[in-house]
Design an enzyme around this catalytic site. Structure first.
Site: not given
Ligand code: GLN
Length: 487
Positions: A78, A153, A177
């Protein structure tokens, strides 16, 4: 004979050791597939020269009889992990073209384990998002239906694995994420207990929540990778725990007889779509067939996890992102007046809208007069949410439910409505706030023949138990082996 991209990490590693395929050939295969499917938007950067150099080194290790389990296995990272050999952008214009002088600890540990880096994977900007649509470098398309989002994400990571552009990938999970994109793309992912994996070199979003983990097809593959990722890093990450790395594959194979599976009633309440509910019910029935016992538990503050998370995470983000000012780090505006004007223009140009929104929310909840009302309150409820889990774990060994209330939605469907995204995080946020390990495995298909994921949450340091529960399910089902058509 299966094509290389149809093999599990475990099977590919075996072939590499048997010298039926070289690490160079494996890397080339995945690089060619990634180029052929560039339209999915999964990769942000590749560097063939660097990849092949790593692959040649792996082939030498194999030739000299190195028996380490991951030698020569290609993986992708990532783009939230910094890497020496590839640009590191965190999906943001702010870091366009940035080259780190060092590798993140997770990247370094995986490289030492012998993996070969294929490239960097798209993600929501600074890991803020649930759909990968917040990336400054364009969305990623879900290979099961390219009109749909892959989740976020870690959307690029999930798509790379689901589409066979990498046998496995790293992801990070702050509020879901790893688990939610795994669910939306029909793959397996695990986020370990907070502190088990080093955050050094992971571009920070919300430091008290951020945690790295692997994404792959199966629990067995995740176990192999997680064993390389975990371990203390006392000199570089003060929140890394002094818990030795484990060989998680040793946990696989135990019987599920008598395992108490807790289903929080809030996780199957209204708001969960009928298709997701029926896939989860079928998975629970499968677990009962495997000898597990279903018990109902309650996580009464599940709904509160949303406001609590969307106060704490932006608060930490506003602080973490202050370093991107065009001087210390990040994009600097070309035209500006005085110093303040330079900061303002650089940040307005470098950060996308969602990131700016969160910086504003975070700054607000931390400011004098609002700190007690919002931030401190949120911290208190965070503790209560963690306590609720401990109550639940008195009645069960593993908590199970959906990872998301629906299957992957359509690109653009949530439009300019960030709340729609935030609400869809409801089932992953509680475990994150508590710092618990959580994973997601493919458990069937729902609306539009899209994958549905089953989330498993364990108590602290119960990664092995989670992986085994997932592995036994995968031995009895074939959802994790299904592939999107054309990939
Ligand atoms: N969807 C969540 C956010 O927007 C989690 C994102 C994540 O785990 N990096 O913060």
């Amino acid at each position: 004979m299966s094509a290389l991209h149809e093999l599990s990490v475990a099977a590919l590693a075996k072939k590499l050791k048997a010298k039926e395929v070289s690490a160079v050939e494996a890397a080339q295969h995945f690089l060619a597939r990634s180029a052929a499917h560039a339209g999915l938007g999964a990769y942000l950067a590749t560097n063939e020269e660097a990849t092949l150099a790593q692959a040649r080194a792996a082939d030498q290790r194999i030739a000299s009889g190195d028996a380490a389990p991951l030698v020569g296995v290609p993986i992708a990272h990532k783009d939230i992990f910094v890497t020496k050999d590839f640009p590191s952008t965190a999906g943001s214009k702010m870091l366009e073209g940035y080259r780190s002088p060092f590798d993140a600890t997770v990247v370094r540990k995986l490289a030492e384990a012998g993996t070969v880096t294929l490239g960097k994977l798209n993600c929501d900007e600074f890991a803020m998002g649930s759909s990968n649509e917040n990336s400054a470098y364009g969305p990623v398309k879900n290979p099961w239906d390219t009109r749909r989002i892959p989740g976020g994400s870690s959307g690029g990571s999930a798509v790379a694995v689901a589409a066979g552009l990498a046998p496995a990938a790293t992801g990070t999970d702050t509020g879901g994420s790893i688990r939610q994109p795994a669910s939306f793309c029909g793959i397996t992912g695990i986020k370990p207990t907070y502190g088990r994996a080093s955050r050094y070199g992971m571009i920070a979003y919300a430091s008290s929540l951020d945690q790295a983990g692997p994404m792959a097809r199966s629990a067995e593959d995740c176990a192999l990778l997680l064993s390389a990722i975990c371990g203390p890093d006392p000199d570089r990450d003060s929140t890394s725990l002094d818990v030795p790395a484990e060989d998680f594959t040793q946990a696989l194979g135990g019987s599920l007889e008598g395992l108490r599976i807790g289903v929080p009633k809030e996780f199957l309440a209204e708001g969960v779509s009928a298709d997701v509910r029926s896939a989860i019910e079928a998975a629970l029935a499968q677990y009962e067939k495997l000898g597990a016992k279903r018990v109902e538990v309650s996580l009464p503050r599940t709904e509160l996890a949303i406001p609590v998370y969307y106060i704490i995470a932006p608060a930490e983000a506003s602080s973490n992102l202050s370093r991107f000012d065009g001087v210390k780090f990040g994009h600097r505006a070309g035209q500006y007046g005085d110093l303040l004007d330079m900061y303002k223009k650089s940040r307005a140009e470098g950060f996308g809208l969602e990131v700016q929104r969160r910086i504003m929310v975070g700054t607000y909840v931390l400011s004098h007069g609002y700190y007690d009302a919002y931030y401190l309150q949120a911290q208190k409820i965070r503790r209560m949410i963690a306590d609720d889990f401990q109550q639940a774990f008195k009645q069960c060994d593993v908590i199970v439910g959906p990872a998301a209330p629906t299957v992957a939605w359509k690109l653009g469907e949530h439009g300019n409505d960030p709340l729609a995204d935030y609400l869809a995080d409801i089932f992953t946020l509680p475990g994150s706030l508590a710092g618990l390990p959580g994973m997601c495995i493919p458990a069937g298909f729902g609306e539009g023949s899209m994958p549905v994921g089953l989330q498993l949450i364990g108590n602290y340091f119960q990664e092995g138990r989670l992986l085994n529960a997932a592995h036994r399910f995968q031995q009895a089902t074939d959802f994790h082996l299904r592939r999107p058509e054309g990939f």
